[in-house]
Scaffold this active site. Structure first.
Site, PDB file in Angstrom:
ATOM      1  N   TYR A  81       0.805  -1.221   0.000  1.00  0.00           N
ATOM      2  CA  TYR A  81       0.000   0.000   0.000  1.00  0.00           C
ATOM      3  C   TYR A  81       0.838   1.272   0.000  1.00  0.00           C
ATOM      4  CZ  TYR A  81      -3.694  -3.372   0.765  1.00  0.00           C
ATOM      5  OH  TYR A  81      -4.536  -4.437   0.633  1.00  0.00           O
ATOM      6  N   GLU A 131       3.920  17.414   1.238  1.00  0.00           N
ATOM      7  CA  GLU A 131       3.411  17.300  -0.137  1.00  0.00           C
ATOM      8  C   GLU A 131       2.559  16.049  -0.289  1.00  0.00           C
ATOM      9  OE1 GLU A 131       2.251  18.566  -3.431  1.00  0.00           O
ATOM     10  OE2 GLU A 131       4.010  19.708  -2.816  1.00  0.00           O
ATOM     11  N   GLU A 166      -6.200  16.491  -1.059  1.00  0.00           N
ATOM     12  CA  GLU A 166      -6.841  16.829  -2.334  1.00  0.00           C
ATOM     13  C   GLU A 166      -7.647  15.649  -2.869  1.00  0.00           C
ATOM     14  OE1 GLU A 166      -3.703  18.104  -4.922  1.00  0.00           O
ATOM     15  OE2 GLU A 166      -3.572  20.086  -3.991  1.00  0.00           O
ATOM     16  N   LYS A 218      -8.092  22.413   0.885  1.00  0.00           N
ATOM     17  CA  LYS A 218      -7.003  22.335  -0.091  1.00  0.00           C
ATOM     18  C   LYS A 218      -6.015  23.480   0.088  1.00  0.00           C
ATOM     19  CE  LYS A 218      -9.238  19.866  -3.875  1.00  0.00           C
ATOM     20  NZ  LYS A 218      -9.556  19.923  -5.321  1.00  0.00           N
ATOM     21  N   ASP A 219      -6.518  24.678   0.329  1.00  0.00           N
ATOM     22  CA  ASP A 219      -5.638  25.837   0.506  1.00  0.00           C
ATOM     23  C   ASP A 219      -4.764  25.703   1.749  1.00  0.00           C
ATOM     24  OD1 ASP A 219      -6.753  26.889  -1.773  1.00  0.00           O
ATOM     25  OD2 ASP A 219      -7.924  28.440  -0.744  1.00  0.00           O
ATOM     26  N   SER A 259      -2.095  23.147   1.121  1.00  0.00           N
ATOM     27  CA  SER A 259      -1.097  23.755   0.247  1.00  0.00           C
ATOM     28  C   SER A 259      -0.199  24.713   1.027  1.00  0.00           C
ATOM     29  CB  SER A 259      -1.802  24.490  -0.895  1.00  0.00           C
ATOM     30  OG  SER A 259      -0.884  25.112  -1.732  1.00  0.00           O
TER      31      SER A 259
END
Length: 117
Positions: free
Chosen positions: A6, A59, A66, A84-85, A88
């Site tokens: 996995y 990351e 995401e 998401k922001d 990031s």
């Protein structure tokens, strides 16, 4: 070996879906090579490696977030955008940390090598 199936699948998804992750990997390899040739000490290696792994980790988590957000909704949702922001932004923070570590540890050696210092 089943336990590694996995994580390797996740890694393959990362490198095929997220071009930024590949860029981070290439950058990490370059920094490791430069650090080796500049003969940094053990403490400096710990900082360099912690910075590299922090960027790769954030990351990966960003991409996972995401994926989950895209799974939950394909419509524009303000909270999905926030998730998401924020993920990031975590990558940005870790990248700034890594850049600062590189400037502090590697830049003086590189400048000395080319005769600026």
């Amino acid at each position: 070996m089943k336990r590694f199936k996995y994580p390797f699948s996740g890694f393959l998804r990362l490198v095929t879906k997220d071009s930024h992750y590949v860029l981070h990997l290439v950058s990490a390899v370059c920094v490791i090579i430069v650090s080796y040739f500049l003969s940094i000490n053990m403490t400096e290696w710990l900082f360099i490696l912690s910075a590299i792994f922090l960027v790769l980790l954030t990351e990966a988590l960003n991409t996972a977030i995401e994926e989950v957000v895209d799974l939950v909704t394909s419509d524009f949702e303000q909270h999905a955008k926030y998730a998401k922001d924020i993920a990031s932004f975590a990558v940005l923070l870790s990248s700034i940390y890594a850049a600062l570590i590189g400037v502090i540890i590697l830049l003086p050696r590189l400048l000395k090598l080319i005769g600026v210092l």
